[in-house]
Design a protein around this motif. Structure first.
Motif: not given
Ligand code: G3P
Length: 216
Positions: A41-42, A44-46, A48-49, A76-78, A81
């Motif tokens: 999750e972390t 993928i979030k990185e 996405c940012a 819901t992560w970004a 997505i």
């Protein structure tokens, strides 16, 4: 045609975003495992940012119930997505439910026109025909991309075609000529697309000529 980067490597993504040429990223469990992230999750979030566009993150379970549950969480992560769902019967069931909920889906591991049509009918935002893997077994991967583009146009299906499993720059040329909406390319291929020996020779010559007339 837009270009996505097919990687989970942060440095490669940053380099490519900086050059203004990519508008999305696709990952898969293999690409992700190469980066050995502490937490999916972390990681993928990185990504996405950093990326100004869709980032595909794949489910890592097989049955429809588990895929739906996992995909809802991944979504819901970004805000950018797109959940990658395989082109299986359970995958189609998953896609049809997620599409109704407004979750963007990239149907992955697509190897036939029939799978692409079914993915589009189920409501996938993207379908990803795997060109290189078809070439590997003696088929014509790019012909599949051409066929999907033609049929989607003919029946006015809104699903976008991502030419995936790209192995060399010529794949990108043919993907563009075939009308693929997107080609997702490994970093190495993106670099190959950028370079031309005549450009390098030209720059060297121009600068050498300029130095001859410019003051020290
Ligand atoms: O986008 C799909 C891609 O990651 C698969 O590529 O080279 O493993 O067939 P490849």
């Amino acid at each position: 045609m837009r270009i996505f980067l097919d990687t989970a490597n942060i440095d490669q993504i940053k380099q490519s975003v900086k050059r203004g040429v990519i508008s999305g990223v696709t990952t898969n469990p293999t690409l992700m495992s190469r980066e050995k992230p502490a937490d999916y999750e972390t990681a993928i979030k990185e990504i996405c940012a950093i990326v100004p566009g869709p980032v595909s993150a794949e489910v890592v379970v097989e049955d429809a119930k588990s895929m739906i549950e996992q995909a809802r969480n991944i979504a819901t992560w970004a805000p950018n997505i797109a959940v990658k769902i395989p082109a299986t019967p359970d995958g189609l069931e998953t896609i049809s439910i997620l599409a109704k909920e407004g979750i963007k889906v990239n149907m992955t591991l697509c190897f036939s026109l029939n799978q692409a049509i079914l993915g589009a009918l189920a409501g996938a935002t993207y379908v990803s025909p795997f060109v290189g893997r078809l070439d590997d077994i003696g088929h014509d991967g790019m012909q599949l991309v051409k066929d999907i583009v033609e049929i989607f146009k003919y029946y006015e299906l809104a699903t976008q075609v991502i030419a995936a499993s790209i192995r060399h720059p010529q794949h990108c040329v043919v993907a563009a000529k075939s009308g693929a909406h997107i080609a997702t390319v490994p970093y190495k291929v993106l670099q190959q697309m950028m370079h031309h020996p005549l450009t390098d020779i030209g720059v060297t010559r121009f600068l050498a000529d300029w130095r001859r007339i410019s003051p020290e």
